[in-house]
Design a protein around this motif. Sequence first.
Motif, PDB file in Angstrom:
ATOM      1  N   HIS A 193       1.178  -1.396  -0.194  1.00  0.00           N
ATOM      2  CA  HIS A 193       0.345   0.056   0.296  1.00  0.00           C
ATOM      3  C   HIS A 193       0.856   1.176  -0.418  1.00  0.00           C
ATOM      4  N   TRP A 194       1.202   1.616  -1.092  1.00  0.00           N
ATOM      5  CA  TRP A 194       1.749   3.045  -1.281  1.00  0.00           C
ATOM      6  C   TRP A 194       1.264   4.302  -1.459  1.00  0.00           C
ATOM      7  N   GLY A 195       1.628   5.241  -0.434  1.00  0.00           N
ATOM      8  CA  GLY A 195       1.380   6.679  -0.549  1.00  0.00           C
ATOM      9  C   GLY A 195       1.163   7.256   0.659  1.00  0.00           C
ATOM     10  N   GLN A 196       0.988   8.892   0.899  1.00  0.00           N
ATOM     11  CA  GLN A 196       0.685   9.455   1.608  1.00  0.00           C
ATOM     12  C   GLN A 196      -0.702   9.137   2.825  1.00  0.00           C
ATOM     13  N   ARG A 197      -1.102   8.525   1.969  1.00  0.00           N
ATOM     14  CA  ARG A 197      -3.065   8.481   2.752  1.00  0.00           C
ATOM     15  C   ARG A 197      -2.633   7.104   3.221  1.00  0.00           C
ATOM     16  N   PHE A 198      -1.599   5.722   2.825  1.00  0.00           N
ATOM     17  CA  PHE A 198      -1.245   4.836   3.829  1.00  0.00           C
ATOM     18  C   PHE A 198       0.703   5.374   4.515  1.00  0.00           C
ATOM     19  N   ARG A 199       0.239   6.522   4.391  1.00  0.00           N
ATOM     20  CA  ARG A 199       1.549   6.179   5.221  1.00  0.00           C
ATOM     21  C   ARG A 199       3.000   6.106   5.275  1.00  0.00           C
ATOM     22  N   TYR A 200       3.497   5.381   3.522  1.00  0.00           N
ATOM     23  CA  TYR A 200       4.162   4.875   3.753  1.00  0.00           C
ATOM     24  C   TYR A 200       4.471   5.176   1.389  1.00  0.00           C
ATOM     25  N   SER A 201       5.591   5.424   1.749  1.00  0.00           N
ATOM     26  CA  SER A 201       6.512   6.356   0.445  1.00  0.00           C
ATOM     27  C   SER A 201       8.007   6.028  -0.056  1.00  0.00           C
ATOM     28  N   TYR A 202       8.163   4.674   0.220  1.00  0.00           N
ATOM     29  CA  TYR A 202       9.217   4.640  -0.240  1.00  0.00           C
ATOM     30  C   TYR A 202       9.568   4.426  -1.204  1.00  0.00           C
ATOM     31  N   TYR A 203      10.889   4.805  -1.614  1.00  0.00           N
ATOM     32  CA  TYR A 203      10.993   4.994  -2.567  1.00  0.00           C
ATOM     33  C   TYR A 203      12.759   4.869  -3.786  1.00  0.00           C
ATOM     34  N   ASP A 204      12.706   3.532  -4.238  1.00  0.00           N
ATOM     35  CA  ASP A 204      14.268   3.070  -4.818  1.00  0.00           C
ATOM     36  C   ASP A 204      14.519   3.868  -5.704  1.00  0.00           C
ATOM     37  N   GLU A 205      14.859   4.929  -6.092  1.00  0.00           N
ATOM     38  CA  GLU A 205      14.842   5.733  -7.357  1.00  0.00           C
ATOM     39  C   GLU A 205      15.956   4.359  -8.714  1.00  0.00           C
ATOM     40  N   SER A 206      16.992   3.598  -8.504  1.00  0.00           N
ATOM     41  CA  SER A 206      17.401   2.719  -8.731  1.00  0.00           C
ATOM     42  C   SER A 206      16.630   2.062 -10.101  1.00  0.00           C
ATOM     43  N   GLN A 207      15.154   2.013  -9.567  1.00  0.00           N
ATOM     44  CA  GLN A 207      14.327   1.071 -10.025  1.00  0.00           C
ATOM     45  C   GLN A 207      13.556   1.669 -11.592  1.00  0.00           C
ATOM     46  N   GLU A 216      11.142   4.162 -12.300  1.00  0.00           N
ATOM     47  CA  GLU A 216       9.903   4.733 -11.591  1.00  0.00           C
ATOM     48  C   GLU A 216       9.300   4.598 -10.807  1.00  0.00           C
ATOM     49  N   ILE A 217       8.202   5.509  -9.868  1.00  0.00           N
ATOM     50  CA  ILE A 217       8.470   5.081  -8.250  1.00  0.00           C
ATOM     51  C   ILE A 217       6.761   3.329  -8.552  1.00  0.00           C
ATOM     52  N   TYR A 218       6.500   3.437  -9.313  1.00  0.00           N
ATOM     53  CA  TYR A 218       5.468   2.059  -9.379  1.00  0.00           C
ATOM     54  C   TYR A 218       6.376   0.871  -9.625  1.00  0.00           C
ATOM     55  N   ARG A 219       7.754   1.448 -10.278  1.00  0.00           N
ATOM     56  CA  ARG A 219       8.317  -0.024 -10.507  1.00  0.00           C
ATOM     57  C   ARG A 219       9.641   0.104  -8.934  1.00  0.00           C
ATOM     58  N   SER A 220       9.258   0.887  -8.071  1.00  0.00           N
ATOM     59  CA  SER A 220      10.132   1.084  -6.923  1.00  0.00           C
ATOM     60  C   SER A 220       8.910  -0.087  -6.424  1.00  0.00           C
ATOM     61  N   ILE A 221       7.792   0.038  -6.423  1.00  0.00           N
ATOM     62  CA  ILE A 221       6.766  -0.893  -5.605  1.00  0.00           C
ATOM     63  C   ILE A 221       6.342  -2.374  -6.070  1.00  0.00           C
ATOM     64  N   GLU A 222       7.639  -2.600  -7.564  1.00  0.00           N
ATOM     65  CA  GLU A 222       6.481  -3.772  -7.941  1.00  0.00           C
ATOM     66  C   GLU A 222       8.151  -4.622  -7.340  1.00  0.00           C
ATOM     67  N   SER A 233      -3.008   1.465  -9.920  1.00  0.00           N
ATOM     68  CA  SER A 233      -2.711   3.143 -10.580  1.00  0.00           C
ATOM     69  C   SER A 233      -1.478   2.824 -10.599  1.00  0.00           C
ATOM     70  N   GLN A 234      -0.519   3.714 -11.392  1.00  0.00           N
ATOM     71  CA  GLN A 234       0.701   3.564 -11.779  1.00  0.00           C
ATOM     72  C   GLN A 234       1.104   4.780 -11.124  1.00  0.00           C
ATOM     73  N   CYS A 235       2.000   4.692  -9.644  1.00  0.00           N
ATOM     74  CA  CYS A 235       2.001   6.000  -9.146  1.00  0.00           C
ATOM     75  C   CYS A 235       3.899   6.475  -9.854  1.00  0.00           C
ATOM     76  N   ARG A 236       3.452   8.467  -9.992  1.00  0.00           N
ATOM     77  CA  ARG A 236       4.660   8.944 -10.118  1.00  0.00           C
ATOM     78  C   ARG A 236       5.186   9.448  -9.636  1.00  0.00           C
ATOM     79  N   ASN A 237       4.066  10.076  -9.414  1.00  0.00           N
ATOM     80  CA  ASN A 237       4.810  11.043  -8.148  1.00  0.00           C
ATOM     81  C   ASN A 237       4.036  10.851  -6.802  1.00  0.00           C
ATOM     82  N   TRP A 238       4.640  12.541  -5.749  1.00  0.00           N
ATOM     83  CA  TRP A 238       4.071  11.825  -4.358  1.00  0.00           C
ATOM     84  C   TRP A 238       2.778  12.486  -3.985  1.00  0.00           C
ATOM     85  N   GLN A 239       2.080  12.471  -5.133  1.00  0.00           N
ATOM     86  CA  GLN A 239       0.365  12.967  -4.984  1.00  0.00           C
ATOM     87  C   GLN A 239      -0.302  11.706  -5.395  1.00  0.00           C
TER      88      GLN A 239
END
Length: 254
Positions: A188-202, A204-210, A238-244
């Motif tokens: 569960h990713w995003g501010q509403r879930f209080r979890y937004s870890y992002y590994d930029e090496s992966q 875009e954000i949705y790739r980091s989640i995957e 959905s595919q997360c691409r930004n912090w919102q």
Amino acid sequence: MGLCCLWILFFEENGSGPQLNAQLEGWLSQVQSTKRPARAIIAPHAGYTYCGSCAAHAYKQVDPNITRKIFILGPSHHVPLSRCALSSVDIYRTPLYDLRIDQKIYGELWKTGMFERMSLQTDEDEHSIEMHLPYTAKAMESHKDEFTIIPVLVGALSESKEQEFGKLFSKYLADPSNLFVVSSDFCHWGQRFRYSYYDESQGEIYRSIEHLDKMAINELQKNGMNMSFSFLNYAQSSQCRNWQDSSIAGGAAM
């Protein structure tokens, strides 16, 4: 004991029973069943709009010809629970047909002293079990009078309690006529879930989640003991691409 009317959500989301039935048939028709029969499946519990097609990959592996008891294990979202809990009703109603709770197995579980009872309100509020009821009904409709379900609400278990419940359920898992449905979403990713870890090496954000989810999947496969484990499908709401943005990931496995 009585009836638990858990079908309201499905009428609101999907319309009538025939509409839901057609939707389930459509998803299942697009999936292969080469890995059938499953002894246990993992499938998500987000809304069918987000995970219905993903869950089909798991339910397609269910063989209604041999399955007679279905344990549905779902995490508690609304009440604090340090153990597991059983329903207080006899029947769950779905838009397809009623599902009977196995009171004999419930009696055996209750006698262990390891379980609590869900209130009717908790039962009706909890979606982690509810979302699996129509798929269970659909997968088993050719033998709809020949099986029962054992819904179990799972709390935040300590490691020692996990072992205790694992030992308890292992004897039921050993019976090839029993199927275990594990209701579980992934990240569960995003501010509403209080979890937004992002590994930029992966990427875009949705790739980091995957990447995170697939690390968890690989861990499950390594810890499969003597049982085979196959991951069948993965999806994000959905595919997360930004912090919102936000998303809920789900997977199907057996």
